[in-house]
Motif scaffolding. Structure first.
Motif, PDB file in Angstrom:
ATOM      1  N   THR A  42       4.908  12.698  -4.080  1.00  0.00           N
ATOM      2  CA  THR A  42       5.558  11.475  -4.530  1.00  0.00           C
ATOM      3  C   THR A  42       5.111  10.339  -3.616  1.00  0.00           C
ATOM      4  O   THR A  42       5.218  10.443  -2.403  1.00  0.00           O
ATOM      5  CB  THR A  42       7.090  11.608  -4.474  1.00  0.00           C
ATOM      6  OG1 THR A  42       7.490  12.737  -5.263  1.00  0.00           O
ATOM      7  CG2 THR A  42       7.761  10.362  -5.003  1.00  0.00           C
ATOM      8  N   LEU A  43       4.619   9.251  -4.214  1.00  0.00           N
ATOM      9  CA  LEU A  43       4.160   8.102  -3.437  1.00  0.00           C
ATOM     10  C   LEU A  43       5.228   7.018  -3.456  1.00  0.00           C
ATOM     11  O   LEU A  43       5.920   6.809  -4.457  1.00  0.00           O
ATOM     12  CB  LEU A  43       2.858   7.545  -4.020  1.00  0.00           C
ATOM     13  CG  LEU A  43       1.643   8.469  -3.995  1.00  0.00           C
ATOM     14  CD1 LEU A  43       0.446   7.768  -4.620  1.00  0.00           C
ATOM     15  CD2 LEU A  43       1.310   8.906  -2.569  1.00  0.00           C
ATOM     16  N   ILE A  44       5.352   6.332  -2.337  1.00  0.00           N
ATOM     17  CA  ILE A  44       6.274   5.205  -2.254  1.00  0.00           C
ATOM     18  C   ILE A  44       5.525   3.998  -1.676  1.00  0.00           C
ATOM     19  O   ILE A  44       4.469   4.136  -1.052  1.00  0.00           O
ATOM     20  CB  ILE A  44       7.525   5.539  -1.421  1.00  0.00           C
ATOM     21  CG1 ILE A  44       7.144   5.943   0.016  1.00  0.00           C
ATOM     22  CG2 ILE A  44       8.312   6.648  -2.072  1.00  0.00           C
ATOM     23  CD1 ILE A  44       7.298   4.853   1.007  1.00  0.00           C
ATOM     24  N   VAL A  45       6.085   2.823  -1.901  1.00  0.00           N
ATOM     25  CA  VAL A  45       5.528   1.584  -1.363  1.00  0.00           C
ATOM     26  C   VAL A  45       6.648   0.835  -0.644  1.00  0.00           C
ATOM     27  O   VAL A  45       7.611   0.411  -1.285  1.00  0.00           O
ATOM     28  CB  VAL A  45       4.932   0.691  -2.464  1.00  0.00           C
ATOM     29  CG1 VAL A  45       4.427  -0.624  -1.872  1.00  0.00           C
ATOM     30  CG2 VAL A  45       3.797   1.400  -3.182  1.00  0.00           C
ATOM     31  N   PRO A  46       6.565   0.668   0.676  1.00  0.00           N
ATOM     32  CA  PRO A  46       7.562  -0.127   1.394  1.00  0.00           C
ATOM     33  C   PRO A  46       7.218  -1.611   1.297  1.00  0.00           C
ATOM     34  O   PRO A  46       6.044  -1.995   1.408  1.00  0.00           O
ATOM     35  CB  PRO A  46       7.444   0.386   2.832  1.00  0.00           C
ATOM     36  CG  PRO A  46       6.031   0.876   2.944  1.00  0.00           C
ATOM     37  CD  PRO A  46       5.605   1.317   1.576  1.00  0.00           C
ATOM     38  N   LEU A  47       8.221  -2.460   1.084  1.00  0.00           N
ATOM     39  CA  LEU A  47       8.012  -3.903   0.960  1.00  0.00           C
ATOM     40  C   LEU A  47       9.082  -4.648   1.737  1.00  0.00           C
ATOM     41  O   LEU A  47      10.197  -4.143   1.918  1.00  0.00           O
ATOM     42  CB  LEU A  47       8.056  -4.339  -0.507  1.00  0.00           C
ATOM     43  CG  LEU A  47       6.984  -3.800  -1.457  1.00  0.00           C
ATOM     44  CD1 LEU A  47       7.326  -4.179  -2.890  1.00  0.00           C
ATOM     45  CD2 LEU A  47       5.612  -4.328  -1.080  1.00  0.00           C
ATOM     46  N   TYR A  93       0.842  -1.194   0.000  1.00  0.00           N
ATOM     47  CA  TYR A  93       0.000   0.000   0.000  1.00  0.00           C
ATOM     48  C   TYR A  93       0.880   1.247   0.000  1.00  0.00           C
ATOM     49  O   TYR A  93       1.963   1.264   0.580  1.00  0.00           O
ATOM     50  CB  TYR A  93      -0.930   0.004   1.223  1.00  0.00           C
ATOM     51  CG  TYR A  93      -1.946  -1.109   1.189  1.00  0.00           C
ATOM     52  CD1 TYR A  93      -3.168  -0.937   0.540  1.00  0.00           C
ATOM     53  CD2 TYR A  93      -1.669  -2.332   1.776  1.00  0.00           C
ATOM     54  CE1 TYR A  93      -4.098  -1.967   0.497  1.00  0.00           C
ATOM     55  CE2 TYR A  93      -2.593  -3.370   1.740  1.00  0.00           C
ATOM     56  CZ  TYR A  93      -3.802  -3.172   1.096  1.00  0.00           C
ATOM     57  OH  TYR A  93      -4.722  -4.198   1.044  1.00  0.00           O
ATOM     58  N   THR A  94       0.390   2.264  -0.663  1.00  0.00           N
ATOM     59  CA  THR A  94       1.163   3.499  -0.794  1.00  0.00           C
ATOM     60  C   THR A  94       1.212   4.262   0.519  1.00  0.00           C
ATOM     61  O   THR A  94       0.337   4.139   1.377  1.00  0.00           O
ATOM     62  CB  THR A  94       0.553   4.406  -1.865  1.00  0.00           C
ATOM     63  OG1 THR A  94      -0.814   4.705  -1.502  1.00  0.00           O
ATOM     64  CG2 THR A  94       0.586   3.764  -3.221  1.00  0.00           C
ATOM     65  N   ARG A  95       2.250   5.071   0.642  1.00  0.00           N
ATOM     66  CA  ARG A  95       2.335   6.062   1.715  1.00  0.00           C
ATOM     67  C   ARG A  95       3.127   7.254   1.185  1.00  0.00           C
ATOM     68  O   ARG A  95       3.662   7.214   0.082  1.00  0.00           O
ATOM     69  CB  ARG A  95       2.969   5.490   2.978  1.00  0.00           C
ATOM     70  CG  ARG A  95       4.418   5.093   2.871  1.00  0.00           C
ATOM     71  CD  ARG A  95       4.934   4.696   4.243  1.00  0.00           C
ATOM     72  NE  ARG A  95       6.312   4.256   4.255  1.00  0.00           N
ATOM     73  CZ  ARG A  95       7.366   5.052   4.288  1.00  0.00           C
ATOM     74  NH1 ARG A  95       7.192   6.366   4.274  1.00  0.00           N
ATOM     75  NH2 ARG A  95       8.588   4.567   4.329  1.00  0.00           N
ATOM     76  N   SER A  96       3.191   8.304   1.967  1.00  0.00           N
ATOM     77  CA  SER A  96       3.877   9.515   1.523  1.00  0.00           C
ATOM     78  C   SER A  96       5.381   9.283   1.471  1.00  0.00           C
ATOM     79  O   SER A  96       5.916   8.440   2.195  1.00  0.00           O
ATOM     80  CB  SER A  96       3.564  10.685   2.458  1.00  0.00           C
ATOM     81  OG  SER A  96       4.100  10.434   3.746  1.00  0.00           O
ATOM     82  N   ASN A  97       6.023  10.064   0.634  1.00  0.00           N
ATOM     83  CA  ASN A  97       7.472   9.949   0.494  1.00  0.00           C
ATOM     84  C   ASN A  97       8.183  10.376   1.776  1.00  0.00           C
ATOM     85  O   ASN A  97       9.149   9.746   2.200  1.00  0.00           O
ATOM     86  CB  ASN A  97       7.948  10.806  -0.686  1.00  0.00           C
ATOM     87  CG  ASN A  97       9.423  10.651  -0.964  1.00  0.00           C
ATOM     88  OD1 ASN A  97       9.988   9.580  -0.743  1.00  0.00           O
ATOM     89  ND2 ASN A  97      10.052  11.699  -1.438  1.00  0.00           N
ATOM     90  N   THR A  98       7.698  11.455   2.415  1.00  0.00           N
ATOM     91  CA  THR A  98       8.320  11.982   3.634  1.00  0.00           C
ATOM     92  C   THR A  98       7.233  12.526   4.558  1.00  0.00           C
ATOM     93  O   THR A  98       6.228  13.066   4.091  1.00  0.00           O
ATOM     94  CB  THR A  98       9.305  13.129   3.309  1.00  0.00           C
ATOM     95  OG1 THR A  98      10.202  12.699   2.286  1.00  0.00           O
ATOM     96  CG2 THR A  98      10.101  13.531   4.532  1.00  0.00           C
TER      97      THR A  98
END
Length: 333
Positions: free
Chosen positions: A201-206, A38-43
């Motif tokens: 900017t969206l990021i996805v942690p895995l 799931y996406t979350r904010s870059n910072t």
């Protein structure tokens, strides 16, 4: 004659594996998986107060985008009083400085006059020394006053900087995700007032295994992923080299090149093909008689029994065997 023609027809209809297919090679077994997240904010950062006082105004609420105006405005009444007092002190010092400069100039002329008289034996040495000392003392007072003026100027700069910090700013174009203070509240030093996040900017942690990471690193620099059913581009942002011994995985972060909805919780998926245990052998090379599947090594003619674990398209997945190696060419059945 009829039998000969029928046999020739059968020969023409039968597929020639050698002519239509390339070499039948033993390959590393692979499996298809899908990574989801799931996406979350870059910072994300906290907005805190560097001063204490009463909150006069709050210009943004949760979910709003931060603009040019400050997030929080703190009552500057007392700092304004200090600034005004310091300015008055500077004016007073300036007036006193002018008076002393005039006095130093007068005492200098007086000393020069008496010194000339002394050289002509018309003034005593005591009178000359007294005039010189009075002139030097006035110069010392002027120097001390200049030092006091510099201290007041530094104090004024400090007070102006402190007043500037009564307007608390957050990064422009970031989104407010939490607000902990309202207008009218009295806050203390270092109070956490809000949190803002950069959803531009969206990021996805895995968390991935070593095999999954290797598969991702083999992809192009920008590769296709799915976000809420839409195909977009993504790239590998960073890899944390620290290994989690409990999960036996590594933490990575993917950067999404996305211009649509900007928020956390958007469902992300990435299909991957990773290596698995065992080998893949072409079905065209497997001879299966009496439930005893085997393959023949083309270079030696050696027949090798295999254990079939499953199948994928035109291949059988088999258990690894010491007699077979990767890229071993097999004989068609």
């Amino acid at each position: 004659m009829r039998s000969i023609v029928l046999f020739a027809g059968l020969m023409l209809l039968s597929p020639c594996v050698c002519a239509e297919q390339g070499p039948l090679l033993v390959q590393k077994a692979k499996k298809e998986i899908t990574l989801t997240g799931y996406t979350r904010s870059n910072t994300m950062l906290s907005v805190s107060s560097e001063v204490s006082g009463k909150v006069l105004r709050v210009n943004y609420d949760v979910g709003q985008i931060v603009g040019e105006a400050p997030f929080f405005e703190i009552d500057p009444t007392f700092i304004d009083f200090q600034i005004r007092s310091t300015r008055q002190s500077l004016k007073r010092v300036g007036v006193t400085q002018k008076k002393l400069e005039s006095r130093v100039a007068y005492l200098n002329r007086e000393f020069v006059r008496i010194d000339k008289l002394h050289k002509g034996d018309r003034a005593t040495e005591v009178k000359r020394d007294a005039a010189e000392d009075e002139w030097k003392q006035a110069q010392f007072e002027l120097d001390a006053l200049a030092l006091e003026q510099n201290i007041l100027k530094t104090t004024l700069k400090e007070l102006r900087e402190r007043k500037h910090r009564h307007s608390i700013f957050a990064p422009k174009d970031w989104t407010v995700v939490a607000k902990n203070a309202e207008a009218g509240e009295v806050i203390g030093l270092n109070t956490r007032l809000a949190r803002v996040a950069d959803y531009r900017t969206l990021i996805v942690p895995l968390s991935v295994s070593g095999e999954e990471l290797a598969a991702i690193q083999k992809l192009p620099r920008d590769f296709d992923v799915t976000l809420e059913g839409e195909t977009i581009q993504a790239s590998l942002n960073w890899v944390n080299p620290e290994f989690n011994e409990k999960t036996r995985k590594l933490s990575i972060e993917l950067l999404l090149h996305h211009t649509g909805t900007a928020r956390g919780g958007l469902r992300f998926s990435l299909p991957l093909e990773t290596e698995a245990e065992g080998f893949l052998v072409p079905k065209a090379a497997v001879i299966s008689r009496y439930d005893n599947p085997r393959v023949t090594i083309k270079s030696t003619g050696e027949s090798v029994n295999v254990t079939v674990l499953g199948e994928s398209g035109e291949y059988f997945a088999i258990a690894e065997d010491g007699q077979l190696r990767l890229r071993t060419e097999l004989k068609p059945k």
